[in-house]
Design a protein around this motif. Sequence first.
Motif, PDB file in Angstrom:
ATOM      1  N   THR A  66      43.660  51.455  30.767  1.00 27.39           N
ATOM      2  CA  THR A  66      43.770  50.820  32.110  1.00 27.39           C
ATOM      3  C   THR A  66      42.357  50.252  32.523  1.00 27.39           C
ATOM      4  O   THR A  66      41.640  51.365  32.573  1.00 27.39           O
ATOM      5  N   VAL A  67      41.987  49.185  33.014  1.00 28.41           N
ATOM      6  CA  VAL A  67      40.836  48.920  33.715  1.00 28.41           C
ATOM      7  C   VAL A  67      40.919  48.172  34.789  1.00 28.41           C
ATOM      8  O   VAL A  67      41.935  47.484  35.146  1.00 28.41           O
ATOM      9  N   LYS A  68      39.963  48.239  35.564  1.00 25.13           N
ATOM     10  CA  LYS A  68      39.682  47.260  36.669  1.00 25.13           C
ATOM     11  C   LYS A  68      38.719  46.204  36.411  1.00 25.13           C
ATOM     12  O   LYS A  68      37.576  46.240  36.457  1.00 25.13           O
ATOM     13  N   ASP A  72      39.079  41.220  39.443  1.00 27.21           N
ATOM     14  CA  ASP A  72      40.334  41.934  40.318  1.00 27.21           C
ATOM     15  C   ASP A  72      39.940  43.110  41.077  1.00 27.21           C
ATOM     16  O   ASP A  72      39.146  43.823  40.402  1.00 27.21           O
ATOM     17  N   SER A  73      40.695  43.483  41.863  1.00 29.76           N
ATOM     18  CA  SER A  73      40.485  45.056  42.273  1.00 29.76           C
ATOM     19  C   SER A  73      41.612  45.957  42.092  1.00 29.76           C
ATOM     20  O   SER A  73      41.624  46.991  42.441  1.00 29.76           O
ATOM     21  N   ASP A  74      42.551  45.424  41.030  1.00 31.16           N
ATOM     22  CA  ASP A  74      43.618  46.179  40.915  1.00 31.16           C
ATOM     23  C   ASP A  74      43.290  46.601  39.503  1.00 31.16           C
ATOM     24  O   ASP A  74      42.812  45.895  38.609  1.00 31.16           O
ATOM     25  N   GLU A  75      43.928  47.608  39.182  1.00 32.00           N
ATOM     26  CA  GLU A  75      43.949  48.120  37.626  1.00 32.00           C
ATOM     27  C   GLU A  75      44.960  47.444  36.741  1.00 32.00           C
ATOM     28  O   GLU A  75      46.055  46.899  37.081  1.00 32.00           O
ATOM     29  N   HIS A  76      44.616  46.946  35.385  1.00 31.75           N
ATOM     30  CA  HIS A  76      45.515  46.503  34.470  1.00 31.75           C
ATOM     31  C   HIS A  76      45.713  47.104  33.359  1.00 31.75           C
ATOM     32  O   HIS A  76      44.485  47.434  32.923  1.00 31.75           O
ATOM     33  N   THR A  81      43.660  42.245  29.887  1.00 32.87           N
ATOM     34  CA  THR A  81      42.321  41.759  30.158  1.00 32.87           C
ATOM     35  C   THR A  81      41.385  41.419  28.887  1.00 32.87           C
ATOM     36  O   THR A  81      41.629  41.622  27.789  1.00 32.87           O
ATOM     37  N   HIS A  83      38.191  42.854  28.719  1.00 31.66           N
ATOM     38  CA  HIS A  83      37.410  43.855  28.894  1.00 31.66           C
ATOM     39  C   HIS A  83      36.814  44.037  27.386  1.00 31.66           C
ATOM     40  O   HIS A  83      37.318  44.298  26.504  1.00 31.66           O
ATOM     41  N   TRP A 138      47.936  38.201  36.371  1.00 30.77           N
ATOM     42  CA  TRP A 138      47.343  38.297  37.186  1.00 30.77           C
ATOM     43  C   TRP A 138      45.789  37.651  37.652  1.00 30.77           C
ATOM     44  O   TRP A 138      45.378  37.869  38.460  1.00 30.77           O
TER      45      TRP A 138
ATOM     46  N   ASP B  44      51.200  44.952  32.614  1.00 28.41           N
ATOM     47  CA  ASP B  44      50.978  43.489  33.027  1.00 28.41           C
ATOM     48  C   ASP B  44      50.772  42.427  32.154  1.00 28.41           C
ATOM     49  O   ASP B  44      50.496  41.187  32.421  1.00 28.41           O
TER      50      ASP B  44
END
Lengths: 143, 143
Positions: A66-68, A72-76, A81, A83, A138, B44
Amino acid sequence: MMITPIGVIHTPYTALEKVPIQPCYSSGVGEIELFKEYEEGLRDLEGFSHIVILYLFHKSEGYSLTVKPFLDSDEHGLFATRHSNRPNPIGMSVVRLVERKGRVLQVQGVDVLDGTPLIDIKPYVPSFDHRDVVRIGWLEGKV
Amino acid sequence: MMITPIGVIHTPYTALEKVPIQPCYSSGVGEIELFKEYEEGLRDLEGFSHIVILYLFHKSEGYSLTVKPFLDSDEHGLFATRHSNRPNPIGMSVVRLVERKGRVLQVQGVDVLDGTPLIDIKPYVPSFDHRDVVRIGWLEGKV
């Protein structure tokens, strides 16, 4: 399986914090230099205005599931993502092919670090690669 | 760099000659099974209607720098085609994410051989991945 670089991507971005987060935010011109032994494989590529490049996130070190993300300011979940720290740190970008000079491709919209190892080039073909998308999770309202 | 499968792609295509040449020609439903240790990374992802999958062309054996693609009778440079025999035999497809059940993704539009090793999943985001294309080279009029 072993992945071997087939070239190197030259960009104006010499530090990670200066790399645009996605090619759509980048007007930067870069050069893709294919190693000499692969040059013949570029024949007819200049007919395509856009190409898909695959490359190694060579500065990537490990990963979290999981990463922020930057946007965004939430973790996904990592796979929701783009990333760069991933189990297989391979990046994919669609860039505009401005000109081919032998084994050097001048491209626009590069969003990678200078010196990034290239691992594949494919032609970008809308009927293969474009979808009319309904939902972007998101990222809705963020891009 | 070493690439390690993170899952497996199940499709109705058990023989190479039955695989659609691109996902846009495939209405087949398949399942992407992520290995258990990566499941948290899918959080997500269900918010996205389409995903990009990267996978290994695991039946690929060697490559030629020029190939005669399925859609044409002329030879082209390998990198101007989507041929599966490549220096780094990595495939990329955009597929529709129909449903997520835990670590299994039901997808539509899969164009790979049953049992194909999955190496990455990324969200498909039009503003990152879609371009208005002017030229598609030798594929013009063919797709």
